[in-house]
Design a protein around this motif. Sequence first.
Motif, short mmCIF file in Angstrom:
data_model
loop_
_atom_site.label_atom_id
_atom_site.label_comp_id
_atom_site.label_asym_id
_atom_site.label_seq_id
_atom_site.Cartn_x
_atom_site.Cartn_y
_atom_site.Cartn_z
N UNK A 243 -2.44 3.61 5.93
CA UNK A 243 -3.64 4.24 5.41
C UNK A 243 -3.38 5.08 4.16
N UNK A 244 -2.20 4.91 3.59
CA UNK A 244 -1.94 5.55 2.30
C UNK A 244 -2.61 4.74 1.19
N UNK A 245 -2.47 5.20 -0.04
CA UNK A 245 -3.09 4.47 -1.15
C UNK A 245 -2.11 4.13 -2.26
N UNK A 246 -0.80 4.31 -1.99
CA UNK A 246 0.25 3.79 -2.87
C UNK A 246 1.16 2.95 -1.98
N UNK A 247 1.68 1.88 -2.53
CA UNK A 247 2.41 0.94 -1.69
C UNK A 247 3.68 0.45 -2.39
N UNK A 248 4.65 0.11 -1.58
CA UNK A 248 5.80 -0.63 -2.08
C UNK A 248 5.32 -2.04 -2.43
N UNK A 249 5.93 -2.63 -3.46
CA UNK A 249 5.57 -4.01 -3.82
C UNK A 249 5.70 -4.92 -2.60
N UNK A 250 6.79 -4.73 -1.83
CA UNK A 250 7.03 -5.59 -0.68
C UNK A 250 5.92 -5.49 0.36
N UNK A 251 5.25 -4.34 0.42
CA UNK A 251 4.19 -4.15 1.42
C UNK A 251 2.92 -4.92 1.08
N UNK A 252 2.70 -5.21 -0.20
CA UNK A 252 1.42 -5.82 -0.60
C UNK A 252 1.60 -7.17 -1.30
N UNK A 253 2.85 -7.63 -1.44
CA UNK A 253 3.09 -8.89 -2.17
C UNK A 253 2.36 -10.06 -1.52
N UNK A 254 2.49 -10.20 -0.23
CA UNK A 254 1.85 -11.32 0.47
C UNK A 254 0.34 -11.23 0.33
#
Length: 562
Positions: A151-162
């Motif tokens: 529920x954060x609003x910044x992400x690691x690339x790996x968390x949102x790549x897919x």
Amino acid sequence: MDNYSIADNFSLLSKLMDIHGENSFKAKSFASAAFTIEKLPSQLKDTSREDIFRIKGIGESTGKSILEMLDTQQFPLLNQYLEKTPAGILEIMKIKGLGPKKIATIWKELEVESMGELLYACNENRLMLLKGFGAKTQESVKQNIEFYLANRHRFLYAEVATIGYQLEKQLHELLAPANVSVTGAFRRHSIIIDEIEFLIAAPATTITAQLSTLPGFSLLMDNGQHLVWQLDGKLKIITHSCNTGDFYAQLFASTGSSAFIDKFNAAGGAAFVSGASSEEAIFSAADMDYIPPFLREGNKELSLAREHQLPEVITAADIKGIIHSHSNWSDGESSLEEMALAAKAQGFEYLVISDHSRSAFYANGLSIERITAQHAEIEALNKKLAPFRIFKSIEADILNDGTLDYPDEILAKFDLVIASVHSNLKMTEEKAMARLLKAIENPYTTILGHMTGRLLLSRSGYPVNHKAIIDACAAHQVVIELNAHPRRLDIDWTWLPYALEKKVLISIDPDAHSISGFKDIHYGALAAQKGGITKANNLSSYTVDRLDNYLQQRRQQKNMLP
């Protein structure tokens, strides 16, 4: 202040006192007062001062604190504890299933001070080694953290790549035949993602109508051609509308960093962008080699492209072995044989097993006696699995004074040593540099592990002079790890060009604590690409024979003990 605010203050104070190891009777008195106040039928602010002290469960100390809060809207005693408690610990207190005593244990014994560090500790199975914790507790904590972080609003690339690439495919199908592409920082494989951007060759009204039908999408802002959406209440999605004829010009302009676009335009490239039929055509017209999106950061890539000297950057397929992995000899999930068999099955030529050293008691670090036993197991497995090979390694803690965790006669027993800092992370730059430089000077240090100790979005790491560290590694023939774990990616890719300039080898290592951790090589390779690393510059791209030869030659050059 109403009753709930006063009760919340008492409850928080009680927990903080427990975390800091204060008198348990005092802590319980504040917790008891919080419970009492929540159940009161009338507001304390409307109660006479004499009657406040007559309430059952309110003592002299808690009564005075109530009056202080009612009079000043402040609770100085609570503020004292808040000031000496790291902000990350306060955040960890929000995690379901972790009481004050457990949080105190995690903080004091593992030196964990943030949510990200705690998740990392769970992934390394470190909670299981603490008294009062077990596998079920660790898994529960991990799941609760992941829910919280989602529920954060910044992400690691790996968390949102897919998500990003699945959404790109979905938008292609939804808006066909319009051109669609990811763009911006996501297309450049930036390691931290604030939003995922898409360029779509369709009117904004069409985009709005179509995306509004997708589950989880809500429109936050309509800026004409630029629409800001939120996916599932957490991930920001930005769509940019353009005409079909402007698609590649807009894709080029929206992909590169501002520094890249400024340098390209300053070099006269702007004249070749408008109306381009492809991005390749833009670079060709500017008499440059095609620059892949991940390199468009405004460093030296434009001059290299103009001179037709862009490197053929590394890919995950170029990596021949797993360097830096942990088995259940220390804090890994799987046995040594299971790790080796999995690496072999995935086509790797070797596994460098680098369990923790003895000072890492929280990670079941290896005593000298256990090193001997592990080496015997490695030798037996090497006979069984040949030509696949397990290299004997250790992730040796760099102690406060810069020495490594074992004497030379023990370090000499390893094929290679990864030297890393795991404790006393709150150092000044002066202390951090003295510690690291001494470790680099040790002839047994083969690889400097995760240089700054950072955990992305959680811990900035200790301050270092990157140039001085790289210079020292060049002087002492020490390889610098690019730790491929998506929360580390340490050394930062922005320092890779300087390492290349100084002819320092990089090693893309997954720091795998489980078989599934091998896959992190992918993210390490993406970060390495941004820094221009080729397979020739990467130690883990060496074949098994070449790595063995490299280590033997280095041992001879350093006059290391046989």
